[in-house]
Design an enzyme around this catalytic site. Sequence first.
Site: not given
Ligand code: GLC
Length: 713
Positions: A257
């Site tokens: 993430d």
């Molecule tokens: C965010 C979220 C995740 C998302 C990623 C990209 O913080 O936790 O669900 O896909 O970043 O935007």
Amino acid sequence: MDVEQLLQRMTLRQKLAQMTQLHPYLFDESKVDELTGPNSDLKLSEDDLYLCGSLLNTFWAETRLNLQQKHMERDPNAIPMLFMQDVIHGHRTIYPIPLGMAATFNPQLLQDCAEMAAKEAAASGIDVCFSPMADLCRDARWGRIAESFGEDPYLNEQMTAATVKGYQAENRTAACVKHYAAYGAAEAGRDYNTVDMSLRTLHEYYLKGYEAAVKAGAKMVMSSFNTLNGIPAAGNRYLMNDVLRNKNSFNGCVVTDYNAVREMIAHGFAENEKECAYHAISCNNDMEMMSSTYLRFGEELVKEGRLSVAQIDECVRRILTLKQELGLFESPNRHTDAKLADELFYCKEHLDICQAAAEESCVLLKNNGILPLQKGGKTIAVVGPFAKSKALIGTWAMAADESQTHTLLDGLQKTSPADRFTFAEGCTMQLGEEDVSGVPLALSAAEQADLIIVALGEAQWDSGEGASRTKLRLSPAQKTLLTQLKKTGKPIVGVIFAGRPLVLTDVIDDFDALLYAWHPGTMGGDAIARLLYGEVCPSGVCPVSFARDEGQFPLYYNHYTTGRPCHGDNDPNAYSSRYKDCSNTPLFPFGYGLSYTQFAVEGFTLSSETMQKGGSITATARVKNVGTVAGKAALQWYVRDRFGSCVRPVLELKGFEKIALAPGEEKSVSFTLTEETLAFYHDDLSLFAEAGDFDLYCGLSSVDTISLPFRLV
Ligand code: GLC
């Protein structure tokens, strides 16, 4: 493309760049200071930028074409970049939030919606959707419950698998199931908070959604921000290697993430970014999202012998294989087609499916008979901050054009032009903006009306990531408006929009009827109006338990009995598992939802009262529409394992079926239960069913059932 030959040609630095995923704003000349500004700590050179293997959230076809071209001009290996996007419940044309889709109990409908989203995404230059979110959630204080499929592992499995199939149909996009793992079990419902549970609970409840997505063929997994049992997921060897790679045999790509690799420092798990890189690569996180530890420390770690080239090659091989499977080497921009994307956005076919989804997601929680409304001859005051709002598309709808949303007022006027609608906003929508200056106007509209439709709830930006709440009731301003409206004595039909099951205990009596719409997406207004006027019959059921009080969380129907079960609110035993100030029961239970018709479940029988080891039994029943209008019943099958060497839940959903029936029509249904579906994880994590006494339940909610006993021998 021969992946092995390509690997041989690549330098170690090129491999590490392939494992780096960046945000497109780093490529935006107008934001060149991002490299020296807030993202200067990425410490990336311009060459690094153009070597990276993938980008996230580029949104549009033109952006992809532009950045892919620049990249291909500078990448000596001519390896096309991969483009990934948060396509969570639609790309531009938006269907209900995942929690609302869970309420449909209709996996096929969700699969069709996901396929629609994939068509728009693929034409927009997106290769991978960061979805489904398979995080089981038993605590509505967590704002991301909106993106979940609720509290039940079986429903979660069905909906995550359906989403994967929809996204990956005809290889349009790849699904990336997230957030691995158990991010939805954040303590106290506070986002990014600690997750700590027995391995048995992890396997028995929380991992099943991700495993279903992997079984359905999900090409990617995203590791999560949270610690699991003291170790950050991205650095958790048990989770990422022993379980995902070995037990689940997942050989697809894992992306971390956003900046989660570096957050291992904040967790107090890694002392510096080099250690972050070491742990994340050792846990086979193939792609590092929006941090640059791999690029900046990977070579050093290999030189020191702490990582091997073979380990790096394993990660890069998975990335190159994914790109090959998606056809990137033959066609670096795959399905990208700006003209097609524009034709698909908000096209009738896509709007129709979003409307059908919104209609099936709404849950009728209360109805004293006022619904469905009869058309014509009435003055209806449509009041509340959501009545004319276009902010109905929910959290994670970043590519949507909110102006395209069909409002509730629009929908009502279209559905019943013979009624006269007045509008008054009454008060503000968002938490903290407690402006009630519009209440007098709203009361004036109400006084002159035959009935009131009041549209209240949770603002979409008070839901989703980072939106944990300790109080889940209507905002003070909305409560004031509702209380004042109640004093008019006019009939009140409530419509609530929210990204979670709000606590409605102190307002439920103010409504003559209440329709729960979640955040219903682009076509929400039309869908709700058709439901209120009975052009379509409500059929949604609760995918989560609605708490009476925030103090009940975590709250879920498939709980254990305890050694001192409370036998109802009138149980005289003060020393049973209960509260002094609140019932144990939810205000509205899992699987509950009203209809405008009535269904009867009859003729429930079992093929045998005994299931042999390795065998199965089949239940049959008849579902009949005994009412006067057509409707859909969400028939549910539950099991109770009366005794086990680990205590067993009071009820477990093992099957469901959405059945459309005309008035008077009945349908025979059957459900085959196998020994496998009775298996559960034991303390040593062995998975098997134990012989003994069971009950099979059949019904239209977790509390409206009939049951028959059987034995597994
Ligand atoms: C965010 C979220 C995740 C998302 C990623 C990209 O913080 O936790 O669900 O896909 O970043 O935007």
